[in-house]
Motif scaffolding. Sequence first.
Motif, PDB file in Angstrom:
ATOM      1  N   ILE A   1      17.827  53.242   2.541  1.00 42.11           N
ATOM      2  CA  ILE A   1      17.471  51.916   3.074  1.00 42.11           C
ATOM      3  C   ILE A   1      15.975  51.938   3.282  1.00 42.11           C
ATOM      4  O   ILE A   1      15.493  52.238   4.379  1.00 42.11           O
ATOM      5  CB  ILE A   1      18.198  51.615   4.395  1.00 42.11           C
ATOM      6  N   GLY A   2      15.231  51.633   2.238  1.00 41.49           N
ATOM      7  CA  GLY A   2      13.793  51.851   2.321  1.00 41.49           C
ATOM      8  C   GLY A   2      12.969  50.742   1.729  1.00 41.49           C
ATOM      9  O   GLY A   2      13.233  49.576   1.971  1.00 41.49           O
ATOM     10  N   TRP A   3      12.000  51.155   0.963  1.00 45.49           N
ATOM     11  CA  TRP A   3      11.030  50.205   0.441  1.00 45.49           C
ATOM     12  C   TRP A   3      10.942  50.291  -1.072  1.00 45.49           C
ATOM     13  O   TRP A   3      11.374  51.253  -1.682  1.00 45.49           O
ATOM     14  CB  TRP A   3       9.656  50.474   1.068  1.00 45.49           C
ATOM     15  N   PHE A   4      10.377  49.230  -1.646  1.00 46.60           N
ATOM     16  CA  PHE A   4      10.275  49.105  -3.082  1.00 46.60           C
ATOM     17  C   PHE A   4       8.842  49.439  -3.517  1.00 46.60           C
ATOM     18  O   PHE A   4       7.902  48.747  -3.178  1.00 46.60           O
ATOM     19  CB  PHE A   4      10.633  47.674  -3.516  1.00 46.60           C
ATOM     20  N   ASP A   5       8.742  50.505  -4.300  1.00 48.29           N
ATOM     21  CA  ASP A   5       7.423  50.923  -4.752  1.00 48.29           C
ATOM     22  C   ASP A   5       7.548  52.024  -5.782  1.00 48.29           C
ATOM     23  O   ASP A   5       8.266  53.003  -5.522  1.00 48.29           O
ATOM     24  CB  ASP A   5       6.597  51.462  -3.565  1.00 48.29           C
TER      25      ASP A   5
ATOM     26  N   ILE B   1      14.813  42.795  -8.626  1.00 53.23           N
ATOM     27  CA  ILE B   1      14.435  41.771  -7.648  1.00 53.23           C
ATOM     28  C   ILE B   1      13.939  40.566  -8.437  1.00 53.23           C
ATOM     29  O   ILE B   1      13.293  40.739  -9.466  1.00 53.23           O
ATOM     30  CB  ILE B   1      13.309  42.295  -6.724  1.00 53.23           C
TER      31      ILE B   1
ATOM     32  N   LEU C   1      13.414  52.005  -5.429  1.00 56.11           N
ATOM     33  CA  LEU C   1      13.771  51.891  -4.022  1.00 56.11           C
ATOM     34  C   LEU C   1      13.735  53.278  -3.413  1.00 56.11           C
ATOM     35  O   LEU C   1      14.480  54.181  -3.826  1.00 56.11           O
ATOM     36  CB  LEU C   1      15.154  51.268  -3.868  1.00 56.11           C
TER      37      LEU C   1
ATOM     38  N   SER D   1      20.849  47.453  -6.852  1.00 52.90           N
ATOM     39  CA  SER D   1      20.210  48.751  -7.005  1.00 52.90           C
ATOM     40  C   SER D   1      21.185  49.708  -7.658  1.00 52.90           C
ATOM     41  O   SER D   1      22.400  49.632  -7.425  1.00 52.90           O
ATOM     42  CB  SER D   1      19.777  49.313  -5.645  1.00 52.90           C
TER      43      SER D   1
ATOM     44  N   TRP E   1       6.415  48.586  -8.470  1.00 49.59           N
ATOM     45  CA  TRP E   1       7.086  47.480  -9.129  1.00 49.59           C
ATOM     46  C   TRP E   1       6.609  47.385 -10.583  1.00 49.59           C
ATOM     47  O   TRP E   1       5.489  47.770 -10.903  1.00 49.59           O
ATOM     48  CB  TRP E   1       6.748  46.156  -8.443  1.00 49.59           C
ATOM     49  N   GLY E   2       7.472  46.852 -11.427  1.00 48.10           N
ATOM     50  CA  GLY E   2       7.031  46.468 -12.749  1.00 48.10           C
ATOM     51  C   GLY E   2       6.217  45.184 -12.651  1.00 48.10           C
ATOM     52  O   GLY E   2       6.155  44.551 -11.594  1.00 48.10           O
ATOM     53  N   GLN E   3       5.603  44.784 -13.752  1.00 45.45           N
ATOM     54  CA  GLN E   3       4.750  43.590 -13.736  1.00 45.45           C
ATOM     55  C   GLN E   3       5.551  42.299 -13.668  1.00 45.45           C
ATOM     56  O   GLN E   3       5.012  41.250 -13.307  1.00 45.45           O
ATOM     57  CB  GLN E   3       3.860  43.569 -14.975  1.00 45.45           C
TER      58      GLN E   3
ATOM     59  N   PHE F   1      11.695  41.255 -11.510  1.00 44.10           N
ATOM     60  CA  PHE F   1      10.968  42.502 -11.344  1.00 44.10           C
ATOM     61  C   PHE F   1      11.940  43.674 -11.270  1.00 44.10           C
ATOM     62  O   PHE F   1      13.021  43.550 -10.699  1.00 44.10           O
ATOM     63  CB  PHE F   1      10.169  42.513 -10.035  1.00 44.10           C
TER      64      PHE F   1
END
Lengths: 120, 111
Positions: free
Chosen positions: A104-108, A39, A100, A52, A110-112, A96
Motif C-alpha cells: 500500500i504505497g506510492w506510484f513511482d 492509472i 507501485l 495492479s 510513471w510512464g509518459q 499511465f
Amino acid sequence: QLQLQESGPGLVKPSETLSLTCTVSGGSFNSGSYFWAWIRQPPGKRLEWIGSVHYSGSTYYSPPLKSRITMSVDTSRKQFSLKLTSASAADTALYFCARLEGSIGWFDPWGQGTLVSVSS
Amino acid sequence: QSVLTQPPSVSGAPGQRVTISCTGSTANIGANYDVQWYQQLPGTAPKLLIFGNTNRPSGVPDRFSGSRSGASASLAITGLQAEDEADYYCQTFDNSLTVWLFGGGTKLTVL
C-alpha cells in the motif's frame, strides 16, 4: 534508471476491447517488493487507479471496473498488460502505467502516458 | 463515496509560501494510511514529490514538504519559483472502497 513505456491503439471503437502494454526497462521487473499499476486520467478529471499486478500474477482491480478488467504479466519481455472490455466513451482517457512501491504505497516512476479515445 | 478533496487552485508570487490541503475521511487518511503528493507539469506524467506523508525522493528540493494530521494532509511549497507552476495531486489508500485514491488536483499559479 527505471523507465516505463505504454503502447497500444490510440483509438478504440465502442463495445470493443481496449488493450495496452507497458514495457519496463532499466531495472528489475521480478522484484517481490513491487506491483505494476495502470492509472488513467479522463479529460478534465482526476487520476483514477485501474488495477495492479505482481510479477507472480497476483492482481488487484478497482471494484467499479473489476468486471471488465484483465491484467497480466510477461516476465520474459518485462511487460505487463491491461485489457478493458466493452469500452465506452467514458473510458476515453490518458492511460499511465507505473510501479507501485510496497503493498500500500506510492506510484513511482510513471510512464509518459498514452491517450486512448473510444469513438466510432 | 470516499473522496480526497483538494482546492481547485492556489496562487502565489515568486518567493512566497503556499500550502495545498487534502481532506479525506476515516476510511483513508484518517485510517492512518500514508499520503503521497505528485507534481504534474503541463503535458507530462505525474512525478512523485512526497511519499510516506513527509519524505522527499532524491532530487526533490527541500522547498517542498508534506504533513498529515487526522484525516487531512498538506503540501507546503516555500520560495515559490515559476517552474513550480503545475497541477498537484494527493494520493492514499482507501479501505472502504479498496482502491488507491487520488485527490481532484490543485492548479498552482505563480503570479
